[in-house]
Design a protein around this motif. Structure first.
Motif, short mmCIF file in Angstrom:
data_model
loop_
_atom_site.label_atom_id
_atom_site.label_comp_id
_atom_site.label_asym_id
_atom_site.label_seq_id
_atom_site.Cartn_x
_atom_site.Cartn_y
_atom_site.Cartn_z
N ALA A 8 -10.73 -12.55 -3.41
CA ALA A 8 -11.02 -11.33 -2.96
C ALA A 8 -10.36 -10.20 -3.45
O ALA A 8 -10.76 -8.90 -3.86
CB ALA A 8 -11.23 -11.38 -1.45
N LEU A 9 -9.07 -10.31 -3.27
CA LEU A 9 -7.94 -9.21 -3.70
C LEU A 9 -8.07 -9.20 -5.39
O LEU A 9 -7.80 -8.19 -5.94
CB LEU A 9 -6.49 -9.57 -3.36
N LEU A 48 -12.82 -5.08 3.40
CA LEU A 48 -11.53 -4.55 3.11
C LEU A 48 -11.49 -2.93 2.57
O LEU A 48 -10.69 -2.23 2.97
CB LEU A 48 -10.60 -5.33 2.08
N VAL A 49 -12.42 -2.73 1.66
CA VAL A 49 -12.62 -1.39 1.24
C VAL A 49 -13.17 -0.67 2.24
O VAL A 49 -12.77 0.58 2.43
CB VAL A 49 -13.61 -1.55 0.05
N ALA A 50 -13.95 -1.08 3.29
CA ALA A 50 -14.51 -0.05 4.20
C ALA A 50 -13.49 -0.16 5.54
O ALA A 50 -13.66 0.77 6.52
CB ALA A 50 -15.87 -0.86 4.67
N LEU A 51 -12.32 -0.92 5.56
CA LEU A 51 -11.68 -0.98 6.68
C LEU A 51 -10.85 0.38 6.95
O LEU A 51 -10.28 0.93 5.93
CB LEU A 51 -10.62 -2.02 6.70
N GLU A 52 -10.84 0.74 8.19
CA GLU A 52 -10.16 1.99 8.29
C GLU A 52 -8.75 1.59 9.02
O GLU A 52 -8.38 0.73 9.74
CB GLU A 52 -10.99 3.04 9.42
N GLY A 79 0.88 -1.24 0.06
CA GLY A 79 -0.02 -0.02 -0.06
C GLY A 79 1.00 1.35 -0.04
O GLY A 79 2.18 1.16 -0.39
N PRO A 80 0.26 2.47 0.37
CA PRO A 80 1.17 3.57 0.61
C PRO A 80 2.27 3.67 1.49
O PRO A 80 2.10 2.68 2.39
CB PRO A 80 0.29 4.65 0.86
N ASN A 96 -10.21 -0.90 -7.14
CA ASN A 96 -10.27 -0.52 -5.77
C ASN A 96 -8.52 -0.58 -5.33
O ASN A 96 -8.21 -1.79 -5.38
CB ASN A 96 -11.02 -1.26 -4.84
N GLU A 97 -8.10 0.47 -4.78
CA GLU A 97 -6.93 0.57 -4.20
C GLU A 97 -7.10 0.74 -2.84
O GLU A 97 -7.67 1.76 -2.38
CB GLU A 97 -5.93 1.88 -4.87
#
Length: 405
Positions: A99-100, A400-404, A65-66, A108-109
């Motif tokens: 899923a990934l 995963l998209v919603a995970l903060e 990720g970043p 989606n990133e």
């Protein structure tokens, strides 16, 4: 795209990575394990992950990720019991990879790094130990287990080294909790609850604690034809009373399981009264205090029965594993993501142990159960429907998209 059918196809393919015989038999650090890793590498690559095997034999697929972002982990195990099924463990790896792959296909990133972990040995069938991969990551690995041997006398150290692992570097695999966002494991339920409720998915609240006890009743033997019934001190009769009492008592306690799974008699001959009976009592509960209370009740029942039957009684705890709760925030996030796809998904405990129980020493954990037909597991008949696995893949991606971060 039917992601669930793709999962079914992959599970059918990797089920062939097995020794000959009924069902799936795939032990760690074998040629079957190596064949399975070849398949898993291809799944990870298709999901856009960078793949390597660590010193403990865990195959890891990573998407960065970043810069500086923490890592979220998704894992399960590739191994099986002897003549087991094609879903236990390995399904979690398949669904995580898909899923990934779905997220990448949807553009989606994620704002964090993510890894798929295919652990080598969760079942503990080949060696008298298990969970080496997750324990290594969690920093709880005991190097003494490397000296343990399988039935052929091969040590875990030599098996791992021969497979391309590095026994001397396993302890150095420990991850930094501050850089680890959490862990998700996807698994068939291995029970009948979801099927009984006619729902595809369930949110796991925690992994039950386990204790095992050796229970002994000691009476007196004698000739089966000459000792009168009213003067007998029959250890088996007392043990039978205990078995029934434990079963009846356990039915009255919510989310507790008590099992007497092994029993031995002495002298164990057809024409002699049993002098001694040794049995095992396993107790599982999501709450350790509830488990402790039941163990005390079991001792009280044993004392009372032994007095009434005029025999001796002892109960010794031989093993204990504390309960592991899933993280409340991750439970809520997983429930929200799952609710849009499977609104009837209940929350329920896991009575079986999983890799997640060891990962809890590293980071917050979560688990998603998938319905399995007739609640069957550890058997060739083990089965999960494509539509149910599709629902799981959709839920994982939404989670995963919603995970903060």
């Amino acid at each position: 795209m039917n992601w669930g059918q793709r999962a079914q196809d992959r599970l059918s393919d990797i089920a062939r990575c097995s020794v000959d015989g009924e069902g799936v038999t795939r032990f760690p650090f074998t040629s079957q394990h190596e064949a399975a890793l070849d398949a898993i590498r291809s799944w990870m690559s298709q999901a856009g992950l960078q793949v390597h095997m660590d010193a403990a034999g865990t195959l890891i697929g990573r998407k960065d990720g970043p810069e500086g972002a923490p890592t979220f982990l998704i894992g399960s195990h590739q191994d099986s019991v002897r003549n087991g099924g094609g879903y236990d463990g390995i399904m979690g790896v398949v669904l995580g990879c898909l899923a990934l792959e779905k997220l990448a296909a949807d553009g989606n990133e994620l704002p964090f790094s993510v890894e798929i972990l295919a652990f080598a040995d969760e079942e503990g069938v080949r060696f008298p130990t298990a969970l080496m991969g997750p324990r290594a990551l969690a920093g709880t690995f005991d190097p003494a287990v490397l000296a343990m041997t399988d039935s052929d006398g091969v040590s875990l150290r030599n098996a791992l080294a021969g497979f391309g692992g590095d026994p001397d570097r396993v302890a150095a695999l420990a991850r930094d909790p501050a850089k680890t966002l959490g862990y998700l494991e996807i698994h068939i339920e291995q029970g009948p609850v979801l099927e009984a409720q006619d729902t595809a998915l369930g949110i796991v609240t925690g992994i039950c604690g386990i204790e095992r006890n050796t229970v002994t009743f000691t009476g007196d033997t004698g000739h089966a034809g000459t000792v009168p019934m009213d003067s007998r001190r029959d250890a088996l009769v007392a043990a039978s009373d205990f078995i029934s009492a434990i079963h009846d008592a356990a039915k009255k306690v919510t989310d507790l399981r008590a099992t007497i799974g092994a029993l031995s008699l002495h002298p164990n001959v057809v024409n002699a009264i049993p002098r001694a009976v040794e049995l095992t009592l396993e107790i599982r509960a999501l709450n350790d205090a509830v488990r402790d209370d039941f163990a005390r009740l079991a001792r009280s029942l044993g004392d009372s029965i032994s007095d009434g039957r005029r025999v001796g009684f002892s109960m010794e705890r031989t093993y204990e594993q504390p309960a592991v709760p899933c993280n409340g925030d991750l439970i809520d996030a997983l429930s929200t993501a799952t609710g849009a796809i499977c609104p009837t998904a209940p929350r329920l405990p896991s009575g079986a142990t999983h890799d997640a129980s060891a990962m809890a020493d590293l980071c917050p954990i979560s688990m998603l159960f998938v319905r399995c037909e007739d609640g069957v597991s550890h058997k060739p008949e083990e089965f999960a429907a494509s539509d149910d696995m599709d629902a799981a893949i959709q839920s994982i991606a939404a989670f995963l998209v919603a995970l903060e971060v």
